[in-house]
Design a protein around this motif. Structure first.
Motif, mmCIF file in Angstrom:
data_model
loop_
_atom_site.group_PDB
_atom_site.id
_atom_site.type_symbol
_atom_site.label_atom_id
_atom_site.label_comp_id
_atom_site.label_asym_id
_atom_site.label_seq_id
_atom_site.Cartn_x
_atom_site.Cartn_y
_atom_site.Cartn_z
ATOM 1 N N GLU A 159 -9.857 13.314 2.702
ATOM 2 C CA GLU A 159 -10.856 12.983 3.525
ATOM 3 C C GLU A 159 -12.276 12.825 2.484
ATOM 4 O O GLU A 159 -13.022 11.692 2.861
ATOM 5 C CB GLU A 159 -11.222 13.953 4.516
ATOM 6 C CG GLU A 159 -10.028 14.054 5.647
ATOM 7 C CD GLU A 159 -10.150 12.679 6.715
ATOM 8 O OE1 GLU A 159 -10.787 11.587 6.345
ATOM 9 O OE2 GLU A 159 -9.514 12.726 7.640
ATOM 10 N N GLU A 161 -10.549 -0.341 4.841
ATOM 11 C CA GLU A 161 -11.286 -1.465 4.007
ATOM 12 C C GLU A 161 -10.383 -2.504 3.326
ATOM 13 O O GLU A 161 -10.620 -3.683 3.285
ATOM 14 C CB GLU A 161 -12.277 -0.975 2.864
ATOM 15 C CG GLU A 161 -13.460 -0.217 3.693
ATOM 16 C CD GLU A 161 -14.221 -1.132 4.537
ATOM 17 O OE1 GLU A 161 -14.563 -2.213 4.339
ATOM 18 O OE2 GLU A 161 -14.574 -0.429 5.497
ATOM 19 N N ALA A 162 -9.353 -2.225 2.748
ATOM 20 C CA ALA A 162 -8.322 -2.897 2.247
ATOM 21 C C ALA A 162 -7.642 -3.721 3.123
ATOM 22 O O ALA A 162 -7.396 -4.888 2.928
ATOM 23 C CB ALA A 162 -7.319 -1.991 1.299
ATOM 24 N N TYR A 220 0.766 -1.269 -0.018
ATOM 25 C CA TYR A 220 -0.135 0.028 0.064
ATOM 26 C C TYR A 220 0.681 1.276 0.024
ATOM 27 O O TYR A 220 0.678 2.140 -0.573
ATOM 28 C CB TYR A 220 -0.922 0.177 1.156
ATOM 29 C CG TYR A 220 -1.562 -1.087 2.052
ATOM 30 C CD1 TYR A 220 -1.718 -2.448 0.991
ATOM 31 C CD2 TYR A 220 -1.473 -1.063 3.342
ATOM 32 C CE1 TYR A 220 -1.998 -3.548 1.714
ATOM 33 C CE2 TYR A 220 -2.000 -2.428 4.033
ATOM 34 C CZ TYR A 220 -2.208 -3.573 2.982
ATOM 35 O OH TYR A 220 -2.633 -4.538 3.741
ATOM 36 N N GLY A 260 -12.361 9.562 0.554
ATOM 37 C CA GLY A 260 -12.152 8.430 1.224
ATOM 38 C C GLY A 260 -10.829 7.681 1.555
ATOM 39 O O GLY A 260 -10.762 6.626 1.616
ATOM 40 N N PHE A 261 -9.821 8.790 1.728
ATOM 41 C CA PHE A 261 -8.581 8.132 1.840
ATOM 42 C C PHE A 261 -8.360 6.946 3.106
ATOM 43 O O PHE A 261 -7.932 5.729 2.857
ATOM 44 C CB PHE A 261 -7.726 9.164 2.066
ATOM 45 C CG PHE A 261 -6.065 8.998 2.206
ATOM 46 C CD1 PHE A 261 -5.281 8.415 1.287
ATOM 47 C CD2 PHE A 261 -5.464 9.279 3.307
ATOM 48 C CE1 PHE A 261 -4.167 7.893 1.350
ATOM 49 C CE2 PHE A 261 -4.327 8.574 3.674
ATOM 50 C CZ PHE A 261 -3.442 8.371 2.526
ATOM 51 N N ARG A 262 -8.826 7.680 4.173
ATOM 52 C CA ARG A 262 -8.695 6.506 5.458
ATOM 53 C C ARG A 262 -9.594 5.430 5.416
ATOM 54 O O ARG A 262 -9.185 4.197 5.559
ATOM 55 C CB ARG A 262 -9.230 7.351 6.651
ATOM 56 C CG ARG A 262 -8.073 8.289 7.089
ATOM 57 C CD ARG A 262 -8.426 8.901 8.479
ATOM 58 N NE ARG A 262 -8.368 10.368 8.587
ATOM 59 C CZ ARG A 262 -7.867 10.826 9.854
ATOM 60 N NH1 ARG A 262 -7.860 10.093 10.760
ATOM 61 N NH2 ARG A 262 -7.804 12.156 9.808
ATOM 62 N N SER A 263 -10.765 5.632 4.683
ATOM 63 C CA SER A 263 -11.698 4.349 4.530
ATOM 64 C C SER A 263 -11.127 3.467 3.628
ATOM 65 O O SER A 263 -11.328 2.164 3.834
ATOM 66 C CB SER A 263 -13.119 5.015 4.090
ATOM 67 O OG SER A 263 -13.979 3.950 3.856
ATOM 68 N N SER A 264 -10.765 3.864 2.585
ATOM 69 C CA SER A 264 -10.019 2.932 1.449
ATOM 70 C C SER A 264 -8.837 1.956 2.194
ATOM 71 O O SER A 264 -9.063 0.958 2.055
ATOM 72 C CB SER A 264 -9.781 3.796 0.279
ATOM 73 O OG SER A 264 -8.530 4.465 0.637
ATOM 74 N N ILE A 265 -8.128 2.754 2.944
ATOM 75 C CA ILE A 265 -7.279 2.043 3.556
ATOM 76 C C ILE A 265 -7.418 1.016 4.693
ATOM 77 O O ILE A 265 -7.124 -0.324 4.596
ATOM 78 C CB ILE A 265 -5.963 2.870 4.238
ATOM 79 C CG1 ILE A 265 -5.317 3.607 3.151
ATOM 80 C CG2 ILE A 265 -5.051 1.999 5.263
ATOM 81 C CD1 ILE A 265 -4.316 4.933 3.815
#
Length: 264
Positions: free
Chosen positions: A242, A252-253, A176, A245-250
């Motif tokens: 934000e 979820e991955a 990542y 969805g930067f944090r959310s994508s990490i």
């Protein structure tokens, strides 16, 4: 021989380089087995260790054995060596998804095993490794294994229930980070920076930021706030991350990674 490897790929090479550089073991006390002749000749030439095409020879000669083959080959390798593994030998595994229970079932007898999850930055001496010893390991033996692992990596002993989370947060996460560095460099190139220079700026920014987290002890959020001046450039970049969805994508991955690790 003090240290043996079954498999001589990238992670094995990282460990070999670390233990030799830190004088944990001299090269002449290390043996590596690989059925792939170019692989074993590469480590022989690079590190000066002993090599063989026999997994059994490693078991017969080494005090500590690292199973550094790919996870799909673990069952076959253990079936080959289990009858000659000695009670005093220390076995270190580096395969995601291969639990201590699974390993015990494969060996079919009491074996001193430490399950670990290192990562590829070990190749430059900056790895992060989780270690989980089984019930047959003594405190002295655990400390000995940690000394080996610390030659190429930071090490934390963790309960086995965390090993899948470890896979997501450190085992797989270099991928990542490389993607983020590549994206940062692409943006810099878009702004006119030559690509080699862009990679250097992006990679050093990530390296320095990580070092600040580790060495200052400050919360990452606090360090982020230190960069974000009122009405400045950085807070606008953070707002956009934000929004996208930067944090959310990490997150979820990593959760997907963790679930795959559990199913291996």
């Amino acid at each position: 021989m003090k240290l043996g490897f079954i498999g001589t790929g990238n992670m094995a090479s990282a460990i070999m380089g670390g233990v030799i550089k830190k004088n944990i073991f001299p090269a002449e006390e290390i043996i590596g087995a690989d059925l792939f002749a170019p692989g074993r000749e590469r480590v022989k030439e690079q590190f000066g260790i002993n090599v063989t095409d026999s997994n059994k020879e490693v078991i017969e000669k080494a005090e500590v054995v690292i199973l550094s083959v790919k996870p799909q080959f673990y069952a076959d390798v253990i079936a080959e060596i289990k009858d000659i593994v000695k009670p005093e030998q220390l076995i270190i595994t580096i395969a995601p998804g291969k639990t201590l229970t699974w390993l015990a079932d494969q060996f079919g007898k009491a074996v001193k095993i430490t399950r670990t999850m290192p990562n590829t930055p070990a190749m430059v001496g900056e790895g992060m490794t989780a270690a989980c010893p089984n019930e047959h390991m003594t405190e002295e033996e655990i400390a000995y294994v940690k000394t080996i692992l610390e030659s190429f990596s930071r090490v934390e002993v963790v309960p086995e229930k965390l090993m899948d989370a470890v896979t997501a947060v450190s085992g797989s996460s270099p991928a990542y980070v490389y993607m983020m560095i590549e994206a940062m460099a692409d943006a810099a190139v878009s702004g006119g920076m030559p690509r080699p220079q862009a990679y250097k700026f992006a990679a050093q920014a990530v390296l320095g930021s990580a070092k600040m987290v580790l060495e200052t002890g400050k919360h990452p959020g606090e360090l982020k706030d230190m960069v974000c001046s009122p009405a400045g450039t950085t807070i606008e970049a953070v707002r956009t991350l934000e929004e996208l969805g930067f944090r959310s994508s990490i997150i979820e991955a990593m959760k997907v990674c963790e679930e795959v690790s559990k199913s291996m």
